[in-house]
Design an enzyme around this catalytic site. Structure first.
Site, PDB file in Angstrom:
ATOM      1  N   CYS A   1      -0.766   1.368   1.969  1.00 47.99           N
ATOM      2  CA  CYS A   1       0.207   0.382   1.331  1.00 47.99           C
ATOM      3  C   CYS A   1       0.416   2.198  -0.050  1.00 47.99           C
ATOM      4  CB  CYS A   1      -0.093  -0.976   1.273  1.00 47.99           C
ATOM      5  SG  CYS A   1       0.593  -2.133   0.702  1.00 47.99           S
TER       6      CYS A   1
ATOM      7  N   HIS B   1      -2.756  -2.969   5.873  1.00 43.57           N
ATOM      8  CA  HIS B   1      -4.513  -2.619   5.182  1.00 43.57           C
ATOM      9  C   HIS B   1      -5.425  -2.902   5.619  1.00 43.57           C
ATOM     10  CE1 HIS B   1      -2.997  -2.835   0.898  1.00 43.57           C
ATOM     11  NE2 HIS B   1      -1.677  -3.653   1.368  1.00 43.57           N
TER      12      HIS B   1
ATOM     13  N   GLU C   1      -8.343  -1.980   5.771  1.00 46.39           N
ATOM     14  CA  GLU C   1      -9.389  -2.301   4.967  1.00 46.39           C
ATOM     15  C   GLU C   1     -10.051  -3.477   4.634  1.00 46.39           C
ATOM     16  OE1 GLU C   1      -7.014  -1.054   4.044  1.00 46.39           O
ATOM     17  OE2 GLU C   1      -6.171  -1.620   2.090  1.00 46.39           O
TER      18      GLU C   1
HETATM   19  N1  GLN Z   1       3.993  -3.229  -3.799  1.00 49.33           N
HETATM   20  C1  GLN Z   1       2.762  -2.455  -3.871  1.00 49.33           C
HETATM   21  C2  GLN Z   1       3.981  -0.807  -4.586  1.00 49.33           C
HETATM   22  O1  GLN Z   1       4.675  -0.520  -5.127  1.00 49.33           O
HETATM   23  C3  GLN Z   1       1.994  -1.943  -3.168  1.00 49.33           C
HETATM   24  C4  GLN Z   1       0.906  -3.174  -2.397  1.00 49.33           C
HETATM   25  C5  GLN Z   1       0.267  -2.635  -2.014  1.00 49.33           C
HETATM   26  O2  GLN Z   1      -0.229  -1.432  -2.113  1.00 49.33           O
HETATM   27  N2  GLN Z   1      -0.571  -3.867  -1.364  1.00 49.33           N
HETATM   28  O3  GLN Z   1       2.797  -0.605  -5.179  1.00 49.33           O
END
Ligand code: GLN
Length: 214
Positions: free
Chosen positions: A81, A180, A182
């Site tokens: 992410c 994710h 994790e």
């Molecule tokens: N929207 C977040 C960002 O741009 C990422 C979201 C996440 O890691 N769950 O950093």
């Protein structure tokens, strides 16, 4: 073979969950906040969180350039992410001054799924993972808008408005997912990454032995 030492960048985000997932895969897992700690690890996870915050803290802690150098040197890195955003060479929908570590030849769009779909879960197949489809958790997730020729696409969204969007990639020792793993009990993505780290270590040990003979 001894257990690989894998760091989790611990400036912000869901660090504990990644440490636990790595330990489940028989890796030694440690938080990384300082360049000396980075220098000691065999692989690194960039957790989910807020990519602008993580990048600013990395700059402030003197970690951004060491992280870039480590990626250039071939350190295996897995970003989930916000971690995917940090690995991207190019960003869309990001503040113009947002820095990344880079190394992954992709264009990543932040918060790509729109506000209605801020968080959602979906079943998908991920290439290279045996054992059937994976339950993927997305939280204000990015996607890969464009991937360079050297980037293998490992997974795409199935169904809905985002059908076909790229959400898992690999380029050499770099792996990134929009979701994710994790946060679920499914450890297959972490297992894949630990295997990449093990192979990297073995290859390096082999190269070292070769050099000694010269
Ligand atoms: N929207 C977040 C960002 O741009 C990422 C979201 C996440 O890691 N769950 O950093």
């Amino acid at each position: 073979m001894s257990r690989p030492l894998i760091g989790v960048l611990a400036l912000q985000g869901d660090v504990r969950e990644h440490l636990a997932a790595l330990r489940d895969q028989d890796a030694e897992a440690v938080p990384v906040r300082r360049p000396e700690e980075l220098a000691a690890v065999d692989g690194l996870v960039l957790p989910g969180g807020e990519s602008t915050t993580i990048a600013k803290l990395a700059r402030r802690f003197g970690l951004l350039d060491p992280l870039r150098a480590a990626v250039r040197d071939g350190l295996p890195v897995y970003g989930s992410c916000a971690g995917m955003i940090l690995l991207a060479d190019r960003l869309l929908d990001a503040p113009p001054d947002q820095e990344t570590i880079g190394g992954l030849d992709v264009t990543v769009r932040r918060n790509a799924f729109g506000r209605q779909a801020d968080s959602f879960e979906s079943e998908m197949d991920v290439e290279g993972l045996g054992g059937g489809s994976l339950h993927a958790v997305f939280i204000r997730a990015p996607w890969v808008e464009e991937a360079g020729d050297g980037v293998a696409v490992l997974g795409r969204v199935v169904g809905g408005e985002a059908d076909g969007r790229i959400v898992a990639v690999r380029q050499g020792n770099l792996v990134a997912t929009s979701f994710h793993p994790e946060l679920t009990g499914d450890r297959r993505v972490h297992a894949l990454f630990v295997e990449i780290v093990r192979r990297h270590l073995a290859a390096r040990a082999g190269a070292g032995a070769g050099n000694e003979e010269d």
